[in-house]
Write a protein that holds these residues in place. Sequence first.
Motif, PDB file in Angstrom:
ATOM      1  N   ASP A   1       2.369  -1.710  25.013  1.00 17.65           N
ATOM      2  CA  ASP A   1       1.411  -0.692  24.592  1.00 17.65           C
ATOM      3  C   ASP A   1       2.103   0.627  24.255  1.00 17.65           C
ATOM      4  OD1 ASP A   1      -0.903  -2.339  25.179  1.00 17.65           O
ATOM      5  OD2 ASP A   1      -0.489  -1.946  27.293  1.00 17.65           O
TER       6      ASP A   1
ATOM      7  N   GLY B   1       0.097   1.138  19.008  1.00 16.93           N
ATOM      8  CA  GLY B   1       0.842   1.530  20.199  1.00 16.93           C
ATOM      9  C   GLY B   1       1.512   2.885  20.050  1.00 16.93           C
TER      10      GLY B   1
ATOM     11  N   LEU C   1       6.032  -2.992  19.718  1.00 16.55           N
ATOM     12  CA  LEU C   1       4.771  -2.308  20.005  1.00 16.55           C
ATOM     13  C   LEU C   1       3.591  -3.041  19.377  1.00 16.55           C
ATOM     14  CD1 LEU C   1       5.652   1.475  19.618  1.00 16.55           C
ATOM     15  CD2 LEU C   1       4.649   0.401  21.648  1.00 16.55           C
ATOM     16  N   ARG C   2       2.487  -3.056  20.108  1.00 17.84           N
ATOM     17  CA  ARG C   2       1.257  -3.600  19.549  1.00 17.84           C
ATOM     18  C   ARG C   2       0.726  -2.644  18.489  1.00 17.84           C
ATOM     19  NH1 ARG C   2       0.133  -4.702  25.427  1.00 17.84           N
ATOM     20  NH2 ARG C   2       0.657  -6.908  25.700  1.00 17.84           N
TER      21      ARG C   2
ATOM     22  N   ALA D   1      -3.042   2.515  28.063  1.00 18.04           N
ATOM     23  CA  ALA D   1      -1.708   1.926  28.086  1.00 18.04           C
ATOM     24  C   ALA D   1      -1.458   1.247  29.428  1.00 18.04           C
ATOM     25  CB  ALA D   1      -0.650   2.986  27.825  1.00 18.04           C
TER      26      ALA D   1
END
Length: 276
Positions: free
Chosen positions: A135, A164, A160-161, A60
């Motif tokens: 992340d 994540g 969020l990716r 992260a």
Amino acid sequence: MPNSLADHYHQGLRDQDILTQLRAHYPDGPTLHQLAPLDQLHVGGIAASARLLGLLDHSASQVLDMGAGLGGLMRQGAALGLHITGLDITHRFSALNDAISQLAAKPPAPLSSAGTLRCVTGDARALPFRDACFDAVLFQHSLMNMPAPHRVLAECRRVLRPGGQLVMHEVVSGPHCEALRFPVPWAEEPTHSHLLTLAALTQRLQTAGFDIRHCEDWSDTALEWRQRQRQKEQAAHAAVLSPQWVFGERFVQMGKNLLENLANGAINVVEISARC
């Protein structure tokens, strides 16, 4: 979120006095531990923040702190090399957070490993960020101030990716929530207290598309910590910094009620880690 929530946090806030105090007592810049009585206003203090940050994946990098307050968690994360954006609906908190970061002592670390900090004033129900840009998202004693948690968590999922993390150190309703006493640090009265039960919170997370990987009740440790803090607050000597610089004299009753709410089961404290 209505302006009166910001008013709750503005009421006792001594912005300029805090900066003057920091410059006078810590001319080389305050350390994270020296700032903790002011900027780590959640149950558990700096140790709880370390636990929360310890739940993050090592990969992260870009992290969003939801309801960042005065930025204690942010600065602690940046010292670990994280690039943290702090969002708060209270603009005076965001401005003071940024000013404290400018004064704070910088930890000795190679430039390449230093984290960065950014403060943004905004509403958690409509995040001012593009899709899939973080992340991880952190909550530390902040969701309890946010109405419409389904919208807040949906926004977290959006920014969020894929894969994540969402990590929480939160106050939830306890088994005796009817005994909840006000005022408490997050609310003068019930209007701004949006506590969920743990069952309701986990259901909201799952509905928003999160897979819960870790869930731990931290209430016993939280109570022990709050008991120790209460003893310190009752000591005769004047502290360089304390929650009263944020909440004013109201904190005397707030702190007492917080301890009683933990002791009588009106509230619990939990840690949660989830992934999207």
